[in-house]
Enzyme design. Structure first.
Site, PDB file in Angstrom:
ATOM      1  N   TYR A 267       0.709  -1.216   0.083  1.00 10.59           N
ATOM      2  CA  TYR A 267      -0.142   0.061   0.106  1.00 10.59           C
ATOM      3  C   TYR A 267       0.635   1.199  -0.032  1.00 10.59           C
ATOM      4  CZ  TYR A 267       0.163  -0.798   4.948  1.00 10.59           C
ATOM      5  OH  TYR A 267       0.625  -1.145   6.491  1.00 10.59           O
TER       6      TYR A 267
ATOM      7  N   LYS B 137     -13.482  16.200  -4.493  1.00  8.23           N
ATOM      8  CA  LYS B 137     -12.900  17.667  -4.860  1.00  8.23           C
ATOM      9  C   LYS B 137     -13.813  18.663  -4.172  1.00  8.23           C
ATOM     10  CE  LYS B 137     -12.501  20.142  -9.283  1.00  8.23           C
ATOM     11  NZ  LYS B 137     -12.751  20.206 -10.705  1.00  8.23           N
TER      12      LYS B 137
END
Length: 124
Positions: free
Chosen positions: A56, A102
């Site tokens: 990861y 966003k």
């Protein structure tokens, strides 16, 4: 059915310059990425070897390269590119689900964030 496990990278934050509007490229903004990776068990869980799973830390760095790389107009395209890259990099990934948030999207109102989620199923 092949046994699987899930690796999740949650709320990864990056500064980038994606969007349709010129000011998004000029000013840039923070993007938040979640990656949910469904991985074939293979020998990783029994052998306890990093080489047999999805690292990861490397996955984070690969996501960062795409997010901070060339500008995309659509976060949908960005999410798909990330999902496809992860599946290509680690063939033991069966499915990659990528969400991009966003928070400073240029909309005429108040909201927490705009988000898109793309799910890519790796080919056998």
């Amino acid at each position: 059915m092949t046994p699987t496990y899930t690796i999740t990278l949650k709320n990864c934050a990056f500064f980038a310059r994606h969007g349709v509007h010129d000011e998004e490229e000029f000013l840039g903004q923070r993007f938040f990425v979640d990656a949910e990776l469904v991985v074939e068990q293979g020998s990783a869980l029994r052998e306890d070897r990093i080489e047999d799973t999805v690292h990861y830390g490397i996955a984070f760095a690969e996501i960062e390269k795409i997010i901070t790389g060339r500008r995309r107009y659509l976060i949908e395209a960005l999410a798909l590119e990330i999902a496809e890259m992860l599946c290509a990099r680690w063939p033991q990934i069966h499915r990659a689900k990528i969400s991009i948030r966003k928070p400073n999207a240029p909309v005429p109102g108040v909201l927490d964030y705009v988000a898109v989620t793309v799910e890519h199923v790796a080919k056998p």
